[in-house]
Design a protein around this motif. Sequence first.
Motif, PDB file in Angstrom:
ATOM      1  N   ARG A 258      -8.740  16.251-123.879  1.00  0.00           N
ATOM      2  CA  ARG A 258      -9.609  16.039-122.715  1.00  0.00           C
ATOM      3  C   ARG A 258      -9.949  14.554-122.518  1.00  0.00           C
ATOM      4  NH1 ARG A 258     -14.644  18.012-122.626  1.00  0.00           N
ATOM      5  NH2 ARG A 258     -14.932  17.952-124.891  1.00  0.00           N
ATOM      6  N   PHE A 259     -10.102  13.835-123.619  1.00  0.00           N
ATOM      7  CA  PHE A 259     -10.489  12.420-123.561  1.00  0.00           C
ATOM      8  C   PHE A 259      -9.303  11.546-123.969  1.00  0.00           C
ATOM      9  CE2 PHE A 259     -15.366  12.882-124.460  1.00  0.00           C
ATOM     10  CZ  PHE A 259     -15.448  13.822-123.446  1.00  0.00           C
ATOM     11  N   THR A 260      -9.255  10.350-123.385  1.00  0.00           N
ATOM     12  CA  THR A 260      -8.230   9.381-123.744  1.00  0.00           C
ATOM     13  C   THR A 260      -8.855   8.007-123.890  1.00  0.00           C
ATOM     14  OG1 THR A 260      -6.545  10.605-122.497  1.00  0.00           O
ATOM     15  CG2 THR A 260      -6.035   8.334-123.093  1.00  0.00           C
ATOM     16  N   ILE A 261      -8.641   7.399-125.057  1.00  0.00           N
ATOM     17  CA  ILE A 261      -9.120   6.046-125.295  1.00  0.00           C
ATOM     18  C   ILE A 261      -7.986   5.068-125.032  1.00  0.00           C
ATOM     19  CG2 ILE A 261      -8.582   6.082-127.774  1.00  0.00           C
ATOM     20  CD1 ILE A 261     -11.140   4.410-128.226  1.00  0.00           C
ATOM     21  N   SER A 262      -8.333   3.915-124.479  1.00  0.00           N
ATOM     22  CA  SER A 262      -7.335   2.889-124.199  1.00  0.00           C
ATOM     23  C   SER A 262      -7.994   1.530-124.324  1.00  0.00           C
ATOM     24  CB  SER A 262      -6.753   3.074-122.797  1.00  0.00           C
ATOM     25  OG  SER A 262      -7.764   2.952-121.806  1.00  0.00           O
ATOM     26  N   ARG A 263      -7.177   0.494-124.416  1.00  0.00           N
ATOM     27  CA  ARG A 263      -7.724  -0.851-124.501  1.00  0.00           C
ATOM     28  C   ARG A 263      -6.826  -1.821-123.748  1.00  0.00           C
ATOM     29  NH1 ARG A 263      -8.499  -2.223-130.446  1.00  0.00           N
ATOM     30  NH2 ARG A 263      -8.965  -4.341-129.664  1.00  0.00           N
TER      31      ARG A 263
ATOM     32  N   ARG B  41     -15.154   7.856-116.365  1.00  0.00           N
ATOM     33  CA  ARG B  41     -14.463   6.843-117.156  1.00  0.00           C
ATOM     34  C   ARG B  41     -15.486   5.817-117.633  1.00  0.00           C
ATOM     35  NH1 ARG B  41      -9.689   4.811-118.644  1.00  0.00           N
ATOM     36  NH2 ARG B  41      -9.549   2.569-118.971  1.00  0.00           N
ATOM     37  N   LEU B  42     -15.562   5.674-118.934  1.00  0.00           N
ATOM     38  CA  LEU B  42     -16.432   4.675-119.538  1.00  0.00           C
ATOM     39  C   LEU B  42     -15.638   3.417-119.824  1.00  0.00           C
ATOM     40  CD1 LEU B  42     -18.388   6.857-122.131  1.00  0.00           C
ATOM     41  CD2 LEU B  42     -18.841   6.522-119.697  1.00  0.00           C
ATOM     42  N   SER B  43     -16.343   2.294-119.796  1.00  0.00           N
ATOM     43  CA  SER B  43     -15.724   1.025-120.122  1.00  0.00           C
ATOM     44  C   SER B  43     -16.659   0.212-121.005  1.00  0.00           C
ATOM     45  CB  SER B  43     -15.404   0.248-118.845  1.00  0.00           C
ATOM     46  OG  SER B  43     -14.696  -0.943-119.140  1.00  0.00           O
TER      47      SER B  43
ATOM     48  N   LEU C 157     -18.328  10.210-134.153  1.00  0.00           N
ATOM     49  CA  LEU C 157     -17.148   9.566-133.595  1.00  0.00           C
ATOM     50  C   LEU C 157     -16.557  10.429-132.495  1.00  0.00           C
ATOM     51  CD1 LEU C 157     -14.926   7.310-133.778  1.00  0.00           C
ATOM     52  CD2 LEU C 157     -13.720   8.884-135.319  1.00  0.00           C
ATOM     53  N   VAL C 158     -16.200   9.791-131.396  1.00  0.00           N
ATOM     54  CA  VAL C 158     -15.500  10.469-130.305  1.00  0.00           C
ATOM     55  C   VAL C 158     -14.019  10.100-130.338  1.00  0.00           C
ATOM     56  CG1 VAL C 158     -15.300  10.721-127.803  1.00  0.00           C
ATOM     57  CG2 VAL C 158     -17.568  10.505-128.869  1.00  0.00           C
ATOM     58  N   ALA C 159     -13.744   8.797-130.379  1.00  0.00           N
ATOM     59  CA  ALA C 159     -12.354   8.330-130.357  1.00  0.00           C
ATOM     60  C   ALA C 159     -12.288   6.917-130.883  1.00  0.00           C
ATOM     61  CB  ALA C 159     -11.781   8.388-128.939  1.00  0.00           C
ATOM     62  N   ALA C 160     -11.146   6.567-131.456  1.00  0.00           N
ATOM     63  CA  ALA C 160     -10.933   5.217-131.976  1.00  0.00           C
ATOM     64  C   ALA C 160      -9.519   4.779-131.641  1.00  0.00           C
ATOM     65  CB  ALA C 160     -11.160   5.182-133.481  1.00  0.00           C
ATOM     66  N   ILE C 161      -9.344   3.464-131.575  1.00  0.00           N
ATOM     67  CA  ILE C 161      -8.018   2.915-131.274  1.00  0.00           C
ATOM     68  C   ILE C 161      -7.826   1.647-132.104  1.00  0.00           C
ATOM     69  CG2 ILE C 161      -8.894   1.614-129.271  1.00  0.00           C
ATOM     70  CD1 ILE C 161      -6.174   2.281-127.891  1.00  0.00           C
ATOM     71  N   THR C 162      -6.642   1.514-132.698  1.00  0.00           N
ATOM     72  CA  THR C 162      -6.382   0.341-133.518  1.00  0.00           C
ATOM     73  C   THR C 162      -6.261  -0.930-132.674  1.00  0.00           C
ATOM     74  OG1 THR C 162      -4.019   0.873-133.453  1.00  0.00           O
ATOM     75  CG2 THR C 162      -5.265   1.632-135.380  1.00  0.00           C
ATOM     76  N   SER C 163      -6.212  -2.049-133.350  1.00  0.00           N
ATOM     77  CA  SER C 163      -6.257  -3.340-132.666  1.00  0.00           C
ATOM     78  C   SER C 163      -5.122  -3.539-131.662  1.00  0.00           C
ATOM     79  CB  SER C 163      -6.238  -4.470-133.692  1.00  0.00           C
ATOM     80  OG  SER C 163      -5.108  -4.362-134.523  1.00  0.00           O
ATOM     81  N   THR C 164      -3.950  -3.001-132.001  1.00  0.00           N
ATOM     82  CA  THR C 164      -2.813  -3.152-131.093  1.00  0.00           C
ATOM     83  C   THR C 164      -2.692  -2.004-130.104  1.00  0.00           C
ATOM     84  OG1 THR C 164      -1.339  -1.987-132.603  1.00  0.00           O
ATOM     85  CG2 THR C 164      -1.498  -4.383-132.860  1.00  0.00           C
TER      86      THR C 164
ATOM     87  N   THR D  75     -11.372  -5.339-123.134  1.00  0.00           N
ATOM     88  CA  THR D  75     -12.086  -4.129-122.749  1.00  0.00           C
ATOM     89  C   THR D  75     -11.481  -2.906-123.431  1.00  0.00           C
ATOM     90  OG1 THR D  75     -10.701  -3.806-120.784  1.00  0.00           O
ATOM     91  CG2 THR D  75     -12.767  -5.032-120.485  1.00  0.00           C
ATOM     92  N   VAL D  76     -12.306  -1.909-123.621  1.00  0.00           N
ATOM     93  CA  VAL D  76     -11.860  -0.611-124.124  1.00  0.00           C
ATOM     94  C   VAL D  76     -12.427   0.446-123.198  1.00  0.00           C
ATOM     95  CG1 VAL D  76     -13.772  -0.469-125.771  1.00  0.00           C
ATOM     96  CG2 VAL D  76     -11.728   0.913-126.118  1.00  0.00           C
ATOM     97  N   GLY D  77     -11.614   1.431-122.886  1.00  0.00           N
ATOM     98  CA  GLY D  77     -12.028   2.466-121.962  1.00  0.00           C
ATOM     99  C   GLY D  77     -11.985   3.843-122.601  1.00  0.00           C
ATOM    100  N   LEU D  78     -12.697   4.777-121.992  1.00  0.00           N
ATOM    101  CA  LEU D  78     -12.653   6.170-122.418  1.00  0.00           C
ATOM    102  C   LEU D  78     -12.600   7.023-121.159  1.00  0.00           C
ATOM    103  CD1 LEU D  78     -12.766   8.079-124.906  1.00  0.00           C
ATOM    104  CD2 LEU D  78     -15.212   8.336-124.426  1.00  0.00           C
TER     105      LEU D  78
END
Length: 123
Positions: free
Chosen positions: A67-72, A19-21, A47-54, A78-81
């Motif tokens: 396999r991967f999940t991006i979150s914020r 898990r990356l942060s 690019l691996v993954a992107a997430i909008t501001s909300t 913080t943003v995680g992968l």
Amino acid sequence: QVQLVESGGGFVNAGGSLRLSCAASGFTFNTYRMSWYRQAPGKGRELVAAITSTGSRTNYADSVKGRFTISRDNAKNTVGLQMNSLKPEDTAVYYCNANSLGFLAYGPPGTNWGQGTQVTVSS
């Protein structure tokens, strides 16, 4: 001053997880699109993954879908992968990126980058 600080990289066997942060500061985090990019030796940054501001929309490279999940966490800036079922081809330096067009899940990277964190997956 924009600062993006990645952490969580390391060495893992194929099939493992990491898990990356990314900790962000110096800008209005909850208005920015946040992304993870990676660069393998001898290759360009992708690019691996992107997430909008909300956090309402995400975008993934085909190679990591499922396999991967991006979150914020906008309260913690913080943003995680979360990376599961890792493969040797996931080996790269992973970078956090911030783009002010926060409502878009797609688009070019912003000018703000972290220093990167190394992920190495052994077969």
